[in-house]
Design a protein around this motif. Sequence first.
Motif, mmCIF file in Angstrom:
data_model
loop_
_atom_site.group_PDB
_atom_site.id
_atom_site.type_symbol
_atom_site.label_atom_id
_atom_site.label_comp_id
_atom_site.label_asym_id
_atom_site.label_seq_id
_atom_site.Cartn_x
_atom_site.Cartn_y
_atom_site.Cartn_z
ATOM 1 N N SER C 234 0.815 -1.225 0.000
ATOM 2 C CA SER C 234 0.000 0.000 0.000
ATOM 3 C C SER C 234 0.834 1.254 0.000
ATOM 4 O O SER C 234 0.485 2.231 -0.641
ATOM 5 N N TYR C 235 1.933 1.249 0.734
ATOM 6 C CA TYR C 235 2.645 2.518 0.904
ATOM 7 C C TYR C 235 3.972 2.591 0.161
ATOM 8 O O TYR C 235 4.450 3.655 -0.151
ATOM 9 N N LEU C 236 4.583 1.421 -0.038
ATOM 10 C CA LEU C 236 5.933 1.497 -0.563
ATOM 11 C C LEU C 236 6.028 1.023 -2.004
ATOM 12 O O LEU C 236 7.098 1.039 -2.593
ATOM 13 N N GLY C 237 4.966 0.563 -2.530
ATOM 14 C CA GLY C 237 4.921 0.277 -3.958
ATOM 15 C C GLY C 237 5.656 -0.959 -4.416
ATOM 16 O O GLY C 237 6.008 -1.079 -5.578
ATOM 17 N N TYR C 238 5.925 -1.902 -3.484
ATOM 18 C CA TYR C 238 6.551 -3.126 -3.990
ATOM 19 C C TYR C 238 6.200 -4.331 -3.127
ATOM 20 O O TYR C 238 5.514 -4.189 -2.120
#
Lengths: 337, 300, 238
Positions: C234-238
């Motif tokens: 959700s927040y770090l894209g990976y």
Amino acid sequence: MGRRALGVGLWLLIAAAALLVYLFAPTFVSDFHSRDLAHAGVFFIAIVGLNLLTGYTGQISLGHGALMAIGGYTTAALVVHEHWRDVWTIPLAGLAAGVVGFLIGLPALRLSGLYLALATFAFAVAMPSLLRKFSGLTGGGQGLRLLESAPQQVTGISGTVTIFGHSMTQNHFLYYLTWAIGLVGFLIMWLIVRGGLGRVFRAVRDSEVAAASAGVNLARYKTLAFAISGVYAGVAGSLLAIQDEIVNPLTFTFLLSILILVGAVVGGLGSLPGMVLGALFVQYLPDLSTRVSSKPGVPDFVYGAAIILVMILLPSGAGGLLRRLAEPLTTRLYTRP
Amino acid sequence: MLLAFDWTELAQQIVVGLASGGVWATLALALVLIYRSTGVVNFAQGEMAMFSTFIAWSLVHHGLSYWAAFLLTIGISFIGGVLVERAVIRPVEDAPVLTVVIVTLGLFFVVNGAARWIWSPETRSLPNAFSTRPIDVAGVAFSIQDLGTIAVSLGAVGLLWLFFRFTKLGLASRAAAVDPEASRLLGVRVSWMLALGWGLAAAMGAVSGMLTAPALASFDQNLMQPVLLYAFAGAVLGGIDSPLGAVVGSLILGVLVNLIGTYVDWIGTELRLPVALAVILGVLLIRPAGLFGREAVRRV
Amino acid sequence: MPEPLLQLEQVDARYGPVKALHGVSLTVGEGEVVAVLGANGAGKTTTLRAVSGTVKRSGEIVFAGNRISGRPPEAVARLGIAHVPEGRGTLTDLSVRENLRLGAYVRRDRAGIREDEQRVLSYFPWLEHRAGQRAGTLSGGEQQMLALARALMLRPKLVLLDEPSLGLAPMVVTEIFRIVGELNEREGLAVLVVEQNAVLALEASSRAYVLEVGRVAVEGSSADLRRNESVRRSYLGY
């Protein structure tokens, strides 16, 4: 929809008030002061023109006094040498200055900011010498005297002028003439500025690179801005020649260019309503400064100090102040709740 | 043909030109200093220099020797420059550039008016800085006045260079001019660096004024106006954002104007000023950055 | 628990009328490497600016027992916080040596400065050869290392590192983070690093905060955050 109507209504009210002030001001001031107001009108027209160039298109010009010289001398030369009626020379004077403005705009394409300021500065400083050089046309150091050389071409020479059956003094005539042209010029400028052309000019001011990438032909619009503001300066210079009935190299020194620029900045660059205040400022400040004391140097000191003070207190000029004052109102009128 | 040419006269005229150029160079350097730090051209620089010259006159009038007055005036001018920046420029630090330009124009009138009010508009004169005897160098006669003027101008410029190059404060000042934001993060008080710049510029202007006045039989409050114009021309020629350019440009201009004035007949002394203006316009049309300035190329 | 070196408590920050941080609270302990992560525009750079005083802020900011919430950047530097801004802030017109010297601008201990010069050169030996060069002629990676070296010249207690990986090749970035790690281990230097590259940042730090639209969305140990799949996605894209 109702808000829109309110906004338009407000503007019409302001316009009507301005019109009333224009028409009836001379009845409240002395004949002599009408002359002063006429003079302020000259500044107003030049300042409105400079505002387009510097405020809306972002091109600094320290040479507007020189463009006024073109207009003023065109009028004087036509009256003295060709015996034209003074008022009919105004359009041609504007055109001549517009052409010169355009010509200045061409090399100005490669210059910006400081360099443009310096180039126009040099132009302004050189103008009096140039005027002296071409003495055949310009009367050299003596200048041209409309009153002595072609008195019949000076409107109001007899002391009164009659228009549409109304009789008025020469000073009143000059006032009405100048401010009529001023108001028309203001209106035209307003239309230019709020239209598509104005948007392009502002785009050029805010970022030339961005504007060019969006397809704006920088050359065309920069020279256009120079030309239009030149026309205004020329008309202003012409009216100055008509009012003073004399032109000589000392009428259009670098000092005049400074005054126009000060008027535009104090009025608030990019703000049309502020220009009236700017014009009144540069018209009456020198006078008031002399009133403080006439000992040598004091008027200049007061004059300069007033300019500095105004800039410190109102860095965006009167226009900035007007904008801030009107903000609650304009926000109410123009933004959705 | 070569032998018929008067080399002695050329050498002398070059030295005379360098002397004028040296005086313009100090004022041009002041302009560039302020332009680099504050981002505006200080139109009042010449008037401030004139004011300093009048202070020097007062000091001499009260019995100080020329050189004592010279040094004291430089100190007073430095303080004056700092005060002007704090009082008048600081309040508009964040304002649009044109506002600051108008402030310097206002300053022009303030300083000029103050000078005419404090010292009435009559003419006065400063004693000669150097002896008026000629001196013999390699068989050619030069005036000590000219050589001395060149020496003092270049000396002042040299001292300034040493300050900026080798002192901590000078380094911080340069950093503040190049990147005020980054400098602030390093602990540099950028605002005070501006004030320092104005102080140094005022001091340089004072040197310019005090070298200009003695060369004239008499002077009044309009003393520095032509000098300012020449300084502009020199700075433009050399590159308005380059201190080296300002100095070299002014020296070249000095020699150029003098040689043209001497060898081209129809340009007498009254047309020297238009030559300077022509230089400004010419340089701006051909190569705005001047000889040493950074080419602000913007090809769109 | 010992007092944290740096403490932000309910800090707001604004650019003109626009609020960029809403009640951000975070801490950095002595000798800790803490990461601030989040998408573009989340407020990461603004957080660092709030600490160094280069943005209008309100709220409590305490560093080594000093309240710095109202102090200007010049004062914050003097307390021992070195801020390496986004884009390095290299003084391009000045030489490499002059850049380094300016790093120690606020210090007066000549002997200490000379000592640190040696120390810095030991971490970045190549600087010696380029000492006289204009800093603007260095490559991006070299400028980043110069910026770090310059920060060290302050003998700071805390280094604020803004997007060190920006515009740099992966190999260079790895090297930079390696040096940061070494500095932290050997010198006990505390680092608050802002990074878009979450992988690198989480590996180099012991704790991390994830910002979203100016607020702290997630916080915790870097090891935990690395393992937490939903946070990562959700927040770090990976």
